[in-house]
Design a protein around this motif. Structure first.
Motif, mmCIF file in Angstrom:
data_model
loop_
_atom_site.group_PDB
_atom_site.id
_atom_site.type_symbol
_atom_site.label_atom_id
_atom_site.label_comp_id
_atom_site.label_asym_id
_atom_site.label_seq_id
_atom_site.Cartn_x
_atom_site.Cartn_y
_atom_site.Cartn_z
ATOM 1 N N CYS A 1 12.660 -9.147 6.543
ATOM 2 C CA CYS A 1 12.908 -8.502 5.246
ATOM 3 C C CYS A 1 12.219 -9.232 4.100
ATOM 4 C CB CYS A 1 14.410 -8.425 4.984
ATOM 5 S SG CYS A 1 15.285 -7.254 6.048
ATOM 6 N N ASP A 2 12.054 -10.549 4.211
ATOM 7 C CA ASP A 2 11.402 -11.267 3.116
ATOM 8 C C ASP A 2 9.923 -10.910 3.009
ATOM 9 O OD1 ASP A 2 10.971 -12.600 5.564
ATOM 10 O OD2 ASP A 2 10.515 -14.472 4.552
ATOM 11 N N ILE A 3 9.304 -10.548 4.137
ATOM 12 C CA ILE A 3 7.911 -10.080 4.112
ATOM 13 C C ILE A 3 7.834 -8.719 3.417
ATOM 14 C CG2 ILE A 3 6.039 -9.225 5.585
ATOM 15 C CD1 ILE A 3 6.694 -11.477 7.534
ATOM 16 N N VAL A 4 8.819 -7.872 3.697
ATOM 17 C CA VAL A 4 8.897 -6.571 3.025
ATOM 18 C C VAL A 4 9.065 -6.782 1.522
ATOM 19 C CG1 VAL A 4 10.249 -4.456 2.780
ATOM 20 C CG2 VAL A 4 9.813 -5.405 5.055
ATOM 21 N N ALA A 5 9.914 -7.726 1.149
ATOM 22 C CA ALA A 5 10.144 -8.016 -0.269
ATOM 23 C C ALA A 5 8.860 -8.459 -0.964
ATOM 24 C CB ALA A 5 11.225 -9.093 -0.417
ATOM 25 N N ASN B 1 0.827 -1.211 0.000
ATOM 26 C CA ASN B 1 0.000 0.000 0.000
ATOM 27 C C ASN B 1 0.857 1.255 0.000
ATOM 28 O OD1 ASN B 1 -2.349 -1.510 0.019
ATOM 29 N ND2 ASN B 1 -2.625 -1.393 2.234
ATOM 30 N N GLY B 2 1.945 1.241 0.764
ATOM 31 C CA GLY B 2 2.847 2.394 0.794
ATOM 32 C C GLY B 2 3.452 2.681 -0.567
ATOM 33 N N LEU B 3 3.892 1.644 -1.265
ATOM 34 C CA LEU B 3 4.433 1.841 -2.614
ATOM 35 C C LEU B 3 3.367 2.333 -3.585
ATOM 36 C CD1 LEU B 3 7.022 -0.991 -3.396
ATOM 37 C CD2 LEU B 3 7.376 1.480 -3.421
ATOM 38 N N ASP B 4 2.142 1.850 -3.429
ATOM 39 C CA ASP B 4 1.037 2.348 -4.264
ATOM 40 C C ASP B 4 0.901 3.859 -4.135
ATOM 41 O OD1 ASP B 4 0.254 0.011 -5.449
ATOM 42 O OD2 ASP B 4 -1.308 -0.444 -3.984
ATOM 43 N N ILE B 5 1.009 4.347 -2.900
ATOM 44 C CA ILE B 5 0.896 5.786 -2.654
ATOM 45 C C ILE B 5 2.000 6.539 -3.391
ATOM 46 C CG2 ILE B 5 1.103 7.572 -0.876
ATOM 47 C CD1 ILE B 5 -0.236 5.580 1.052
ATOM 48 N N LEU B 6 3.224 6.051 -3.305
ATOM 49 C CA LEU B 6 4.346 6.727 -3.964
ATOM 50 C C LEU B 6 4.177 6.745 -5.474
ATOM 51 C CD1 LEU B 6 7.435 5.461 -1.916
ATOM 52 C CD2 LEU B 6 5.926 7.400 -1.486
ATOM 53 N N TYR B 7 3.707 5.649 -6.042
ATOM 54 C CA TYR B 7 3.545 5.583 -7.501
ATOM 55 C C TYR B 7 2.339 6.404 -7.977
ATOM 56 C CZ TYR B 7 7.255 2.321 -8.721
ATOM 57 O OH TYR B 7 8.488 1.747 -8.971
ATOM 58 N N HIS B 8 1.406 6.697 -7.089
ATOM 59 C CA HIS B 8 0.276 7.554 -7.462
ATOM 60 C C HIS B 8 0.668 9.034 -7.487
ATOM 61 C CE1 HIS B 8 -2.726 4.291 -7.004
ATOM 62 N NE2 HIS B 8 -3.459 5.085 -7.738
ATOM 63 N N ASP B 9 1.797 9.371 -6.861
ATOM 64 C CA ASP B 9 2.240 10.762 -6.771
ATOM 65 C C ASP B 9 2.991 11.132 -8.047
ATOM 66 O OD1 ASP B 9 3.315 13.229 -6.151
ATOM 67 O OD2 ASP B 9 3.812 12.683 -4.093
ATOM 68 N N SER B 10 2.424 12.032 -8.828
ATOM 69 C CA SER B 10 3.010 12.398 -10.126
ATOM 70 C C SER B 10 4.358 13.097 -9.986
ATOM 71 C CB SER B 10 2.042 13.305 -10.897
ATOM 72 O OG SER B 10 1.771 14.486 -10.159
ATOM 73 N N ARG B 11 4.661 13.631 -8.800
ATOM 74 C CA ARG B 11 5.935 14.340 -8.603
ATOM 75 C C ARG B 11 7.099 13.382 -8.380
ATOM 76 N NH1 ARG B 11 5.097 17.211 -3.428
ATOM 77 N NH2 ARG B 11 4.277 15.134 -3.005
ATOM 78 N N VAL B 12 6.802 12.153 -7.975
ATOM 79 C CA VAL B 12 7.860 11.208 -7.619
ATOM 80 C C VAL B 12 8.597 10.734 -8.869
ATOM 81 C CG1 VAL B 12 8.322 8.903 -6.687
ATOM 82 C CG2 VAL B 12 6.761 10.451 -5.489
ATOM 83 N N GLU B 13 9.926 10.922 -8.879
ATOM 84 C CA GLU B 13 10.764 10.529 -10.014
ATOM 85 C C GLU B 13 11.661 9.336 -9.688
ATOM 86 O OE1 GLU B 13 12.901 14.014 -11.123
ATOM 87 O OE2 GLU B 13 11.090 15.171 -11.603
ATOM 88 N N GLY B 14 11.671 8.927 -8.435
ATOM 89 C CA GLY B 14 12.455 7.783 -8.006
ATOM 90 C C GLY B 14 12.061 7.396 -6.594
ATOM 91 N N VAL B 15 12.355 6.134 -6.221
ATOM 92 C CA VAL B 15 11.917 5.626 -4.926
ATOM 93 C C VAL B 15 13.119 5.056 -4.171
ATOM 94 C CG1 VAL B 15 10.501 3.893 -3.752
ATOM 95 C CG2 VAL B 15 9.600 5.093 -5.760
ATOM 96 N N PHE B 16 13.207 5.423 -2.907
ATOM 97 C CA PHE B 16 14.221 4.880 -2.007
ATOM 98 C C PHE B 16 13.500 4.130 -0.887
ATOM 99 C CE2 PHE B 16 17.843 5.953 1.179
ATOM 100 C CZ PHE B 16 18.333 4.660 1.065
ATOM 101 N N ILE B 17 13.740 2.819 -0.818
ATOM 102 C CA ILE B 17 13.141 1.971 0.221
ATOM 103 C C ILE B 17 14.226 1.645 1.233
ATOM 104 C CG2 ILE B 17 12.020 -0.234 0.708
ATOM 105 C CD1 ILE B 17 11.008 -0.195 -2.216
ATOM 106 N N ASN B 18 13.981 2.025 2.486
ATOM 107 C CA ASN B 18 14.981 1.841 3.537
ATOM 108 C C ASN B 18 14.315 1.145 4.719
ATOM 109 O OD1 ASN B 18 17.288 2.004 5.084
ATOM 110 N ND2 ASN B 18 17.001 4.164 5.628
ATOM 111 N N VAL B 19 14.580 -0.145 4.883
ATOM 112 C CA VAL B 19 13.871 -0.945 5.886
ATOM 113 C C VAL B 19 14.867 -1.672 6.774
ATOM 114 C CG1 VAL B 19 12.354 -2.932 6.250
ATOM 115 C CG2 VAL B 19 11.803 -1.244 4.486
ATOM 116 N N PHE B 20 14.618 -1.572 8.084
ATOM 117 C CA PHE B 20 15.395 -2.339 9.056
ATOM 118 C C PHE B 20 14.539 -3.506 9.546
ATOM 119 C CE2 PHE B 20 16.601 -3.273 13.475
ATOM 120 C CZ PHE B 20 17.907 -3.680 13.264
ATOM 121 N N GLY B 21 15.008 -4.713 9.269
ATOM 122 C CA GLY B 21 14.252 -5.909 9.639
ATOM 123 C C GLY B 21 14.525 -6.331 11.067
#
Length: 389
Positions: A323-327, A298-318
């Motif tokens: 981490c496999d659930i995040v993947a 859902n979080g990634l969906d939000i970022l991709y819906h934002d027309s201003r976003v030109e790139g995505v940085f995912i930073n997760v501490f497991g």
């Protein structure tokens, strides 16, 4: 949850805090009828948006004739107001508040907010009320009083405020009543911020809240169904509405790099690293320390819906989350995206290797880094490369 100025003033009136006489306009056919009812030589036309800085942006207009009033309302209603708090896209003006003019003698600033450091409710007051309260030269004029919630706004606190402001004794009763009523409004409605700027003394000796801003705790709205009805979804972006629907912590910013992080502290550090690398974050997005496949997707969906976003940085501490659930969440979200954005991923902790293996098998275009600084630098580099291509 923010509400409009006119709604905040209605709330103040419930607590016996005086406000100017006014009326709301939402349709063109209401303009003349409302303006003709104004009984003062001067009227103030105020755009209703969830943002400060309206005065300097042309969203507050003083008029002295019916024709000027009609022109001002028609110019504002249905347009967008861009202030230093809205971003370049601005906020839609779907309502305009028309208030009778007030003869201002002196302006003060008055606010209540949560002070998490002292675990108190902080009262902020200043003799430098009005549009320039945020100017550096007025910073020293703001006085702060921390109020223990178990004690409340007692008379001795209000009296001390009156003494510090060197108010005339005849004005003390009005201030004491206002401070105590404002404190009740704050606590009884689970507010995060109530701001009156300016709180003025008129030349006729009346004390009036000339402008008001209120922000309520989203987590306490279940106790206040009457406040939920005041929410204006039109003042929120699509991304903000999606985040609220998905129950994610999201704040829209002005940059181009979408950030997906688990944990508020890590999210703040990620935004700092992006800025130090020469980029600008497009958002604060915390999917939570115990993120799930669904919340990440859902979080990634939000970022991709934002027309201003030109790139995505995912930073997760497991830590709590694997981490496999995040993947799995990343893959689920990217499978349905048509937008081609550079994606840089930093994963640390539980099941890291398995997660990277799954993501690499899904798409060879995903890039992985081992630390925060390298990740921030790489996403900035990839975005710049695309701009130059």
């Amino acid at each position: 949850m923010l509400i409009h100025e006119y709604q905040a003033k209605q709330k103040l009136q419930e607590y016996k805090i005086p406000v100017p006489k006014g009326a709301l306009i939402t349709r063109d056919e209401e303009i003349i009828q409302v303006l003709r009812k104004t009984e003062t030589p001067v009227a103030v036309i105020k755009a209703q948006v969830h943002a400060g800085g309206r005065g300097k942006a042309g969203g507050v207009v003083v008029v002295e004739s019916l024709l000027d009033g009609i022109t001002a309302v028609r110019r504002l209603l249905g347009s967008k107001l861009v202030t230093n708090q809205t971003g370049a896209e601005g906020k839609p003006i779907d309502a305009v508040l028309v208030e009778e003019g007030v003869n201002i003698d002196q302006e003060y600033y008055l606010a209540l907010t949560i002070n998490r450091s002292s675990q108190c409710i902080s009262l902020l007051v200043s003799t430098a009320g009005g549009m320039n309260i945020e100017a550096k030269e007025h910073a020293g004029s703001i006085k702060q009083y921390d109020i223990d919630p178990q004690v409340g706004m007692r008379d001795f606190v209000a009296i001390r405020v009156c003494q510090d402001l060197m108010l005339a004794r005849k004005d003390w009763p009005a201030w004491i009543a206002t401070l105590q009523n404002l404190y009740r409004c704050f606590t009884e409605n689970d507010a995060l911020l109530i701001e009156i700027n300016p709180f003025i003394r008129s030349k006729e000796g009346e004390w009036i809240a000339l402008d008001a801003k209120m922000d309520f705790d989203d987590n306490a709205l279940y106790r206040h169904p009457e406040l939920v009805l005041l929410q204006d979804d039109r003042q929120q972006t699509v991304s903000e509405l999606l985040a609220a629907h998905y129950d994610l912590s999201y704040v829209s910013l002005d940059g181009t790099i979408g950030c997906l992080v688990n944990g508020a502290g890590l999210a703040m550090a990620t935004m700092d690293a992006i800025k130090e690398a020469g980029g600008e974050p497009a958002n604060f997005l915390d999917v939570g320390g115990s993120a799930t496949t669904i919340s990440v997707a859902n979080g990634l969906d939000i970022l991709y819906h934002d027309s201003r976003v030109e790139g995505v940085f995912i930073n997760v501490f497991g830590g709590i989350v694997r981490c496999d659930i995040v993947a799995e969440g990343i893959i689920r979200a990217l499978q349905k995206q048509r937008k081609d954005l550079p994606v840089v991923i930093r994963l640390e902790g539980n099941m890291k290797e398995e997660a990277i293996e799954a993501l690499t098998a899904f798409s060879p275009n995903l890039e992985f880094v081992d630390n925060l600084e390298n990740g921030a630098a790489l996403i900035v580099q990839r975005i710049n490369e695309r701009k130059m291509a």
